[in-house]
Design a protein around this motif. Sequence first.
Motif, mmCIF file in Angstrom:
data_model
loop_
_atom_site.group_PDB
_atom_site.id
_atom_site.type_symbol
_atom_site.label_atom_id
_atom_site.label_comp_id
_atom_site.label_asym_id
_atom_site.label_seq_id
_atom_site.Cartn_x
_atom_site.Cartn_y
_atom_site.Cartn_z
ATOM 1 N N GLU A 82 8.865 -1.606 -14.634
ATOM 2 C CA GLU A 82 7.602 -1.787 -13.905
ATOM 3 C C GLU A 82 7.724 -1.412 -12.434
ATOM 4 N N GLU A 83 8.389 -0.285 -12.222
ATOM 5 C CA GLU A 83 8.606 0.194 -10.864
ATOM 6 C C GLU A 83 7.296 0.439 -10.128
ATOM 7 N N SER A 85 4.175 -0.757 -10.952
ATOM 8 C CA SER A 85 3.247 -1.893 -10.850
ATOM 9 C C SER A 85 3.665 -2.887 -9.776
ATOM 10 N N SER A 86 4.899 -2.824 -9.323
ATOM 11 C CA SER A 86 5.330 -3.738 -8.268
ATOM 12 C C SER A 86 5.402 -3.056 -6.901
ATOM 13 N N GLU A 87 4.992 -1.801 -6.836
ATOM 14 C CA GLU A 87 4.989 -1.061 -5.565
ATOM 15 C C GLU A 87 4.138 -1.733 -4.501
ATOM 16 N N HIS A 89 3.856 -4.692 -3.603
ATOM 17 C CA HIS A 89 4.587 -5.682 -2.789
ATOM 18 C C HIS A 89 5.236 -5.007 -1.580
ATOM 19 N N SER A 101 4.518 -11.892 1.127
ATOM 20 C CA SER A 101 4.532 -12.182 -0.307
ATOM 21 C C SER A 101 5.201 -13.515 -0.642
ATOM 22 N N LEU A 138 -2.836 -3.734 -5.438
ATOM 23 C CA LEU A 138 -2.468 -4.161 -6.786
ATOM 24 C C LEU A 138 -3.159 -3.286 -7.830
ATOM 25 N N SER A 141 -1.541 0.135 -7.889
ATOM 26 C CA SER A 141 -0.233 0.073 -8.549
ATOM 27 C C SER A 141 -0.376 -0.021 -10.057
ATOM 28 N N ARG A 142 -1.312 -0.833 -10.509
ATOM 29 C CA ARG A 142 -1.535 -0.961 -11.954
ATOM 30 C C ARG A 142 -1.990 0.350 -12.566
ATOM 31 N N GLN A 145 0.959 2.643 -12.747
ATOM 32 C CA GLN A 145 1.824 2.201 -13.843
ATOM 33 C C GLN A 145 1.258 2.674 -15.187
#
Length: 165
Positions: A82-83, A85-87, A89, A101, A138, A141-142, A145
Amino acid sequence: MLNDIKYFFKRKYGQIKRVIDFLPMIWNGFDFDYSYSVQLFRKSLERQAELFESDKSYSARSKQDASRIRTAIRLMDKVYDEEYSSEYHDKLKKLYGENVSDFWFEDTGEGDGSSFLRWEYEKWDNSEEIKKVQKKLLLESRQKQKRAHKLLWDFIEHNIQYWWD
């Protein structure tokens, strides 16, 4: 006949070696989570790439196929770690600082041990701005992903039928 006997033992040796290689993954896996299936598939692709890169491969295009398999493995790692989807942050920290965060759980006061998540930035003067930016990042990022996931499986679908020796 001697060749048949040699082949039999060579084949059995390879099968035992394969079982030993996969055994820890199978032993520690579960059937309720697709990620274990993906890990098994990844391991199988890795072994296939190693064969194609070796001198045991017969195909003229085995080096090219091994390269494509390695590309698929790298994409799998990015997607399933999940590289993307967590970008968000990292982007949020770059904009607002390392502790943006940070969070803690606050007791609801119901007496049942339930709690809710509180963000460090909620104490800040610009908390509404951060909340909006966080939501936007978010979502981006999703979506990234999701695109990476589709790209991975489109790439595999396009190439997999050529991955044999």
